[in-house]
Motif scaffolding. Structure first.
Motif, PDB file in Angstrom:
ATOM      1  N   THR A 126      -6.531  -7.915   9.673  1.00  0.00           N
ATOM      2  CA  THR A 126      -5.720  -8.306  11.293  1.00  0.00           C
ATOM      3  C   THR A 126      -6.069  -9.370  12.180  1.00  0.00           C
ATOM      4  OG1 THR A 126      -6.523  -6.209  12.515  1.00  0.00           O
ATOM      5  CG2 THR A 126      -3.625  -6.312  11.673  1.00  0.00           C
ATOM      6  N   ILE A 155     -10.854  -0.946   5.805  1.00  0.00           N
ATOM      7  CA  ILE A 155     -10.063  -0.052   7.144  1.00  0.00           C
ATOM      8  C   ILE A 155     -10.793   1.642   7.250  1.00  0.00           C
ATOM      9  CG2 ILE A 155      -8.033   1.902   6.273  1.00  0.00           C
ATOM     10  CD1 ILE A 155      -7.083   0.298   3.985  1.00  0.00           C
ATOM     11  N   ASN A 168      -9.877  -6.168   2.503  1.00  0.00           N
ATOM     12  CA  ASN A 168     -10.239  -5.358   3.356  1.00  0.00           C
ATOM     13  C   ASN A 168     -10.594  -4.582   3.721  1.00  0.00           C
ATOM     14  OD1 ASN A 168      -8.876  -5.286   5.899  1.00  0.00           O
ATOM     15  ND2 ASN A 168      -7.580  -4.465   5.535  1.00  0.00           N
ATOM     16  N   HIS A 175       1.322  -1.527  -0.169  1.00  0.00           N
ATOM     17  CA  HIS A 175       0.008   0.050   0.101  1.00  0.00           C
ATOM     18  C   HIS A 175       1.042   0.703  -0.279  1.00  0.00           C
ATOM     19  CE1 HIS A 175       0.753   1.230   4.375  1.00  0.00           C
ATOM     20  NE2 HIS A 175       1.116  -0.505   3.932  1.00  0.00           N
ATOM     21  N   HIS A 197      -3.086   0.991   5.161  1.00  0.00           N
ATOM     22  CA  HIS A 197      -2.785  -0.275   4.799  1.00  0.00           C
ATOM     23  C   HIS A 197      -3.735  -0.904   3.580  1.00  0.00           C
ATOM     24  CE1 HIS A 197      -3.093  -0.403   9.977  1.00  0.00           C
ATOM     25  NE2 HIS A 197      -4.124   0.597   8.767  1.00  0.00           N
TER      26      HIS A 197
END
Lengths: 338, 338
Positions: free
Chosen positions: B280, A191, A189, A179, A184
């Motif tokens: 995570t 964020i 994902n 990234h 991130h």
């Protein structure tokens, strides 16, 4: 009439040119960008135009659509308008300046008329929310508004989309996504971090929704909160919105109200698989609103879900609509040519 | 002790075997699946085991971990326990049955002790939310709870993940993404539709969060609402949660409370880029909780963000934790061997 775009080579600049082709009557277009992008040639209305370096002095245009970032606008917008034009600025540089109107034409178009040379275009997340929420506020009085966002990578510009696409490819080929644009890796994902964190634990993106909703709707007594979340989509922001109302409303009343509200497409027939989605809202001028249902936490309150193309209603379209509004009201005065 | 897994070849079945290897003391494992998957061989603890066809009668095991879907459990669970074992069922078949405990061990483990042969494992979204919300309710009294979810494709099983990966590849190669598992194409899209729509306009997934939060926390006076949204991630659900409290709390108090609560990892240092994310939280037993901040809509209320691996805490891990709890309490009675 002459129109200028500052930041013509960016993601919003690209959308501005698309929207201008289909709306606004004008004679001439000037394109500006940073020295790095200046010299490139873009096609508009079948004509090739050369992008010039953004001036540090007056711009000789009636309407200057600026989308070059907050620091550029802050430094130069006051110089640009010395040419007699009006700047419609897409950055956050002037949004909270009491002298500068912050305008979503469907909601507070008339505020644009009191400008002193600069008009601010709102944050994309807010623009998309208020076209749905403002009509409800007028009819039923919004007391509390709780927003959770599902924001596309193009909110960070073309480079945001590029990073999603490139890094998704890397990950699908068994590599490790990296990234640069986002804090991130973004493929697959989520964020919960857009723009800088403030002292109160909210991000600036989240606080923009609070501050700008108050300023555009013109009522700072509404209690607003937001959780702003970046997700792996390309364009169009979605938002889950819960509303507590002064006067109770039914979903049918809200559907009927929004169906006759400007800038809104009611897309609310779950049985037929119809609800707002980036897949269907991308490229649309109207904001899709659906999943309209009775709140389970506020008696007489409403829950809804919106998807709006943030590069259009959240940026380029709204800016051009402001120019159109000024034009219709005869509020673009004859400039003294510089 | 003998343990059986029904639905061993599914996504949750796979996770159950992983979790069993690291937890729970037992002697023998039996694996069951549908006739289509029976006969396949899976490795457990270095040993190869053959998957058998799910029995339509008693299962000769002390603990039967069932994850074969609601209709299978509804039809057969009562037969399986004729072998003297207890079924811990991952489907929604028995969750709203007043005779069947619905258990998240960190919250209401003791409810498991009153089972009559079947214990229900909660919906994944609810399980993840309540590990964070239940301690807050005990200390500060939750009055209202507003949830917006960011749910991974593996909520629809292995085939959900497969569809996301395959169709993302199709789209990156310039093709048109299609869909079978989800109601619309999922790559780079957002779908505010999980499980079937109910008469009140909410989906069953959304109402599960309401019903199951009430049952697990044991207080149906909490006003709960949910917007459940599928996004293009592989595993781990995230949730934005807004809480109105009976007794005001500060973010620092909530952080301190959750830091000593079981099943929670406080991940809340935004300046250091630390907040909950699928990236995570995936593969973790604990639910990540962060973005803890003062509510802007409820005085003394709290906003937070959670990410929890829904195949683990939302399914496999929670089921095994229930079995552990029963074992620790000596509540797995010696069976009469069938």
């Amino acid at each position: 009439m002459r129109v200028a775009i500052v930041g013509a080579t960016g993601a919003v600049g690209h959308e501005l040119m698309q929207v201008l082709e289909s709306r606004l009557k004008f004679d001439e277009l000037l394109l500006y960008a940073s020295p790095r992008s200046a010299g490139s040639r873009l096609t508009f209305g079948g004509q090739e135009l050369t992008v010039q370096v953004t001036p540090e002095g007056p711009i000789d245009a009636d309407v200057i659509l600026a989308s070059a970032g907050g620091s550029v606008s802050k430094a130069l917008a006051h110089r640009w308008i010395e040419g007699g034009g009006v700047v419609i600025d897409n950055s956050s540089a002037f949004r909270y300046d009491a002298q500068v109107p912050l305008v979503v034409p469907e909601v507070n178009g008339e505020a644009a008329l009191s400008h002193r040379g600069i008009i601010a275009n709102p944050n994309c997340t807010t623009a998309i929310a208020v076209v749905a929420v403002a009509p409800i506020h007028r009819e039923y009085g919004v007391k509390r508004m709780i927003v959770s966002t599902y924001q596309a990578t193009s909110g960070a510009g073309q480079k945001g989309m590029d990073e999603l696409l490139e890094q998704t490819r890397v990950q699908l080929e068994g590599g490790q996504a990296t990234h640069e644009v986002f804090a991130h890796p973004i493929p697959f994902n989520v964020i919960p971090h857009i723009d800088a964190f403030q002292d109160n634990g909210y991000t600036k993106e989240e606080m923009k929704v609070v501050w700008e909703t108050h300023k555009i709707i013109g009522d700072s007594s509404i209690r607003v909160s937001c959780t702003a979340v970046r997700i792996p989509t390309l364009r169009t922001h979605s938002e889950a919105i819960t509303l507590e109302l002064e006067r109770p409303a039914t979903p049918a009343q809200i559907r009927e109200l929004l169906a006759r509200s400007a800038g809104v497409e009611v897309r609310d027939d779950p049985a037929a698989g119809l609800y707002p989605m980036p897949l269907t809202a991308s490229g649309k001028y109207d904001v899709e609103v659906g999943r309209i249902r009775e709140s389970l936490v506020f008696d007489g309150g409403i829950d809804l879900f919106v998807s709006g193309d943030q590069l259009l209603k959240g940026a380029a379209l709204n800016a051009v609509q402001i120019a159109e509004y000024l034009q219709e009201k005869g509020a673009l005065k004859e400039r003294q040519r510089v």
